[in-house]
Design a protein around this motif. Structure first.
Motif, short mmCIF file in Angstrom:
data_model
loop_
_atom_site.label_atom_id
_atom_site.label_comp_id
_atom_site.label_asym_id
_atom_site.label_seq_id
_atom_site.Cartn_x
_atom_site.Cartn_y
_atom_site.Cartn_z
N THR A 139 15.34 -12.78 -10.92
CA THR A 139 14.82 -11.92 -11.99
C THR A 139 13.56 -11.25 -11.48
O THR A 139 12.70 -11.91 -10.90
CB THR A 139 14.52 -12.74 -13.26
OG1 THR A 139 15.70 -13.41 -13.70
CG2 THR A 139 14.02 -11.82 -14.38
N GLU A 140 13.48 -9.94 -11.67
CA GLU A 140 12.36 -9.17 -11.13
C GLU A 140 11.68 -8.35 -12.22
O GLU A 140 12.35 -7.76 -13.08
CB GLU A 140 12.83 -8.21 -10.03
CG GLU A 140 13.46 -8.88 -8.82
CD GLU A 140 13.97 -7.88 -7.80
OE1 GLU A 140 13.98 -8.21 -6.61
OE2 GLU A 140 14.35 -6.76 -8.20
N ILE A 141 10.36 -8.30 -12.16
CA ILE A 141 9.57 -7.39 -12.97
C ILE A 141 9.25 -6.17 -12.12
O ILE A 141 8.73 -6.30 -11.00
CB ILE A 141 8.26 -8.05 -13.45
CG1 ILE A 141 8.56 -9.10 -14.52
CG2 ILE A 141 7.28 -7.00 -13.98
CD1 ILE A 141 9.06 -8.53 -15.83
N LEU A 142 9.55 -4.98 -12.63
CA LEU A 142 9.20 -3.74 -11.94
C LEU A 142 8.09 -3.07 -12.73
O LEU A 142 8.32 -2.56 -13.84
CB LEU A 142 10.42 -2.81 -11.85
CG LEU A 142 11.67 -3.37 -11.17
CD1 LEU A 142 12.76 -2.31 -11.12
CD2 LEU A 142 11.35 -3.88 -9.78
N PRO A 143 6.86 -3.05 -12.24
CA PRO A 143 5.76 -2.43 -12.97
C PRO A 143 5.97 -0.92 -13.14
O PRO A 143 6.33 -0.23 -12.18
CB PRO A 143 4.53 -2.72 -12.09
CG PRO A 143 4.93 -3.90 -11.25
CD PRO A 143 6.40 -3.70 -10.99
N TYR A 144 5.75 -0.44 -14.33
CA TYR A 144 5.81 0.99 -14.62
C TYR A 144 4.84 1.76 -13.72
O TYR A 144 3.73 1.31 -13.42
CB TYR A 144 5.45 1.23 -16.09
CG TYR A 144 5.08 2.65 -16.44
CD1 TYR A 144 6.06 3.62 -16.59
CD2 TYR A 144 3.74 3.02 -16.62
CE1 TYR A 144 5.72 4.93 -16.91
CE2 TYR A 144 3.39 4.32 -16.95
CZ TYR A 144 4.38 5.28 -17.08
OH TYR A 144 4.05 6.56 -17.38
N HIS A 145 5.29 2.95 -13.27
CA HIS A 145 4.41 3.82 -12.49
C HIS A 145 4.65 5.27 -12.90
O HIS A 145 5.60 5.57 -13.65
CB HIS A 145 4.64 3.64 -10.99
CG HIS A 145 6.05 3.94 -10.56
ND1 HIS A 145 6.57 5.21 -10.53
CD2 HIS A 145 7.05 3.11 -10.16
CE1 HIS A 145 7.83 5.17 -10.11
NE2 HIS A 145 8.15 3.91 -9.89
N LYS A 146 3.81 6.16 -12.42
CA LYS A 146 3.88 7.57 -12.80
C LYS A 146 4.37 8.48 -11.67
O LYS A 146 4.18 9.69 -11.71
CB LYS A 146 2.50 8.05 -13.26
CG LYS A 146 2.02 7.40 -14.55
CD LYS A 146 0.71 8.02 -15.02
CE LYS A 146 0.27 7.46 -16.35
NZ LYS A 146 -0.97 8.10 -16.85
N LEU A 147 5.01 7.90 -10.68
CA LEU A 147 5.41 8.69 -9.52
C LEU A 147 6.43 9.77 -9.86
O LEU A 147 6.56 10.77 -9.14
CB LEU A 147 5.97 7.77 -8.43
CG LEU A 147 5.01 6.71 -7.86
CD1 LEU A 147 5.71 5.86 -6.82
CD2 LEU A 147 3.77 7.39 -7.27
N GLY A 148 7.15 9.59 -10.96
CA GLY A 148 8.16 10.58 -11.31
C GLY A 148 7.67 11.72 -12.17
O GLY A 148 8.42 12.68 -12.43
N VAL A 149 6.42 11.67 -12.62
CA VAL A 149 5.89 12.70 -13.53
C VAL A 149 6.02 14.11 -12.96
O VAL A 149 6.43 15.04 -13.68
CB VAL A 149 4.44 12.39 -13.92
CG1 VAL A 149 3.86 13.53 -14.76
CG2 VAL A 149 4.36 11.08 -14.70
N PRO A 150 5.69 14.35 -11.68
CA PRO A 150 5.84 15.71 -11.15
C PRO A 150 7.27 16.24 -11.26
O PRO A 150 7.47 17.45 -11.45
CB PRO A 150 5.41 15.56 -9.68
CG PRO A 150 4.47 14.40 -9.69
CD PRO A 150 5.05 13.45 -10.69
N GLU A 151 8.25 15.36 -11.15
CA GLU A 151 9.64 15.79 -11.26
C GLU A 151 9.97 16.23 -12.69
O GLU A 151 10.66 17.23 -12.91
CB GLU A 151 10.58 14.66 -10.83
CG GLU A 151 12.04 15.04 -10.75
CD GLU A 151 12.34 16.05 -9.65
OE1 GLU A 151 13.42 16.65 -9.69
OE2 GLU A 151 11.48 16.26 -8.76
#
Length: 264
Positions: free
Chosen positions: A218-230
């Protein structure tokens, strides 16, 4: 031979189609290190019906587009990197949502298994149904898939609909089916402050996972903003502009609730 026996035999040995099956590919990655065991060749399929508010690649949403390719062509490209597939490495199909092109996934994995290659499917589970013809195809897919990486966005169905635009009822049913049929799973959960960090919901997810018999990680993937430019490039309003990545404390709390233990 009974109808049930014929169904089982087909699931174990998927038949080779008469005509080449075309898949619409968004992109590939030669040296993936997080989407399954070992180093992996990753195929990102075009098309997804979910509209996750934090999606880092909304370019894959469109059900049209992508590069048309045969399974044989993709496998030939992947095999160029086979010497790097140590520690259980192999091929992972991701998305978009790969189950929308289930015929192509079955064929690519069938060819891969003929060569002894480890196969993993990274999916949100959104297309899953026990209705035909999908369910029979899904049984065939299970026969050639070593690992399912299932992203459970949110355990609360109302919140899941708000977050993704889709229900999670069939997604959780898919997890139960995989467990009941002995298919290995990794579970992923994207942690978005104020949205998927609710303690009660995390406890609900933990209780659900306890009912599954084949979850290996089971994995937690922290939210990030890398996709905002797309999102901005595509002209899609991004509704999480004011949301920051989770704090270390929020991540550790979620991991504790879900029983994730990491070496310090």
């Amino acid at each position: 031979m009974t109808r049930e026996q014929r169904t089982t035999d087909t699931a174990v040995c998927p038949a080779k189609p008469k005509n080449p099956i075309i898949g619409y590919i968004h992109s590939t990655e030669s040296f993936g290190a997080v989407d399954g065991p070992g180093v992996r060749f990753i195929v990102f399929m075009q098309g997804c019906r979910m509209r996750c508010r934090y999606c880092h690649n909304p370019e894959t949403w469109a059900l049209t587009g992508g590069t048309p390719r045969t399974a044989e062509d993709v496998l030939a490209q992947a095999l160029k990197y086979k010497s790097y597939w140590k520690n259980g490495g192999g091929i992972t199909i991701s998305g978009g949502e790969a189950l929308l092109q289930i015929d192509f996934v079955i064929e690519l994995f069938r060819l891969a298994k003929e060569k002894g290659i480890n196969t993993a499917l990274d999916t949100s589970g959104n297309p899953f149904t026990r209705s035909e013809p999908f369910f029979h195809k899904f049984q065939r897919l299970c026969a050639v898939t070593d690992l399912f990486i299932l992203d459970i966005k949110e355990i609360n169905d109302i919140k899941h609909r708000d977050l993704t635009g889709q229900t999670n009822v069939n997604i959780l049913d898919m997890a139960r089916y995989l467990s009941d049929t002995g298919k290995d799973m990794w579970i992923r959960h994207v942690l978005v402050p104020g949205i998927t960090t609710n303690t009660d919901d995390l406890k609900g997810l933990a209780e659900f996972l306890k009912t599954l018999k084949t979850v290996k990680r089971t994995e937690i993937l922290p939210y990030h903003k890398l996709g905002v430019p797309e999102w901005e490039r595509l002209g899609i309003p991004y509704t999480l502009k004011d949301t920051e990545p989770p704090t270390t404390e929020e991540i550790e709390t979620a991991e504790s609730i879900l029983g994730i233990h990491k070496n310090k």
